[in-house]
Design an enzyme around this catalytic site. Sequence first.
Site, mmCIF file in Angstrom:
data_model
loop_
_atom_site.group_PDB
_atom_site.id
_atom_site.type_symbol
_atom_site.label_atom_id
_atom_site.label_comp_id
_atom_site.label_asym_id
_atom_site.label_seq_id
_atom_site.Cartn_x
_atom_site.Cartn_y
_atom_site.Cartn_z
ATOM 1 N NE ARG A 269 -2.129 5.191 7.253
ATOM 2 C CZ ARG A 269 -3.345 5.495 6.840
ATOM 3 N NH1 ARG A 269 -4.384 5.187 7.593
ATOM 4 N NH2 ARG A 269 -3.535 6.113 5.688
ATOM 5 C CD GLU A 298 -4.550 -2.149 7.939
ATOM 6 O OE1 GLU A 298 -5.038 -2.000 6.797
ATOM 7 O OE2 GLU A 298 -4.819 -1.403 8.886
ATOM 8 C CG HIS A 317 -8.211 0.129 7.543
ATOM 9 N ND1 HIS A 317 -6.871 0.219 7.280
ATOM 10 C CD2 HIS A 317 -8.654 1.414 7.600
ATOM 11 C CE1 HIS A 317 -6.517 1.490 7.159
ATOM 12 N NE2 HIS A 317 -7.590 2.227 7.342
#
Length: 361
Positions: A269, A298, A317
């Site tokens: 994370r 993000e 990601h």
Amino acid sequence: MTPLTHPAGSAGFRPPVIVCAGDEFISADLLARALEGAGVEAEFRRIDSRWPTEPFAAFDGVREAAGDPARLAELVRGADALVTHLAPLTADVLAAGGLRVVGVTRGGPVNVDVPAATAAGTLVVHLPGRNLGAVAEFCVGTMICAMRGLPSAAIRLASGHWDAGGFRYERTGLELRAATVGLVGLGAVGLRVAELLRAFGSTVLAHDPYASAEAAERVGVRLVELPELLSGSDVVSVHARLTPETKQMVDAAALAAMRPGAVLVNTARGELVDTRAVDAALESGHLRAAVLDVFDPEPPAPDDPLLRRPNVFATPHLAGASRQVAEESAARIAAEVATVLSGGAPTNCVNPEVLDAGAAP
């Protein structure tokens, strides 16, 4: 719990109605086929969002969700189950449906308002560790790339510069068999990374207050305190869960405690790492390189200086993106939902109190 379905053709048989809410990664058709493969005969209602072409968002009480809650509320009326990856299961959607079970193809069903589901008597089943294989392979592969300076070498070659200086001793990096790798967190992903590193011959340390000593021993990992891991590792890979205690656990002090010339990898994370401190550690030369697949926020700002550093391997990601993750997640969640619809108890359920309430006289 009383089974919803009976064998086709039997008296009183009513096929369940199942909403398959997919996206461009795990489609509604893939979910429906998986349910059919699990032996579920149902009336399927299908809808797909445009994620990841369109980003996910936060809705009322849920996050990392994609799709139109109002349209979803229409589809769940009269339905018995919903299977999804990212659909926004808000309190309004759950209230509209009276669903018996929601199956979410994620480790953490953050796109579901779990308290609202519990209040509605809806089971929420999920898939812990669903992408551990893809993430673990990504971690090991990018460790090799970062230690050997491959991303920056590839960029320079693409720009027309043949950089043979990578053979200078001071620029060469370690092989995994000669490296000590520290894993911050030894859950399902961390254990799989350790298994892969063992095959390479790496020395593996781990810090995790909740780790099983037996599991660590099985994969050849030595459990240590965080300061020893930071100072003794050539690569530090972050696999901790995000909690108030772990937020920005890799801060300036932690980075300063790392071995000079070490590599940092974060696929867990973005909030676990202070990226400004990472930028400073790279600027000073204390860190050799960083692999960052997750960010806070993000997406990161396009002008984020960290992204432009040649010794940063940054990806959007993608660690958990593989065909196996999509196909196997659909199959696993279909099996869980089939179990619930036939009156059984699922393997992974975030609100088991619903099961207990259903079993009460």
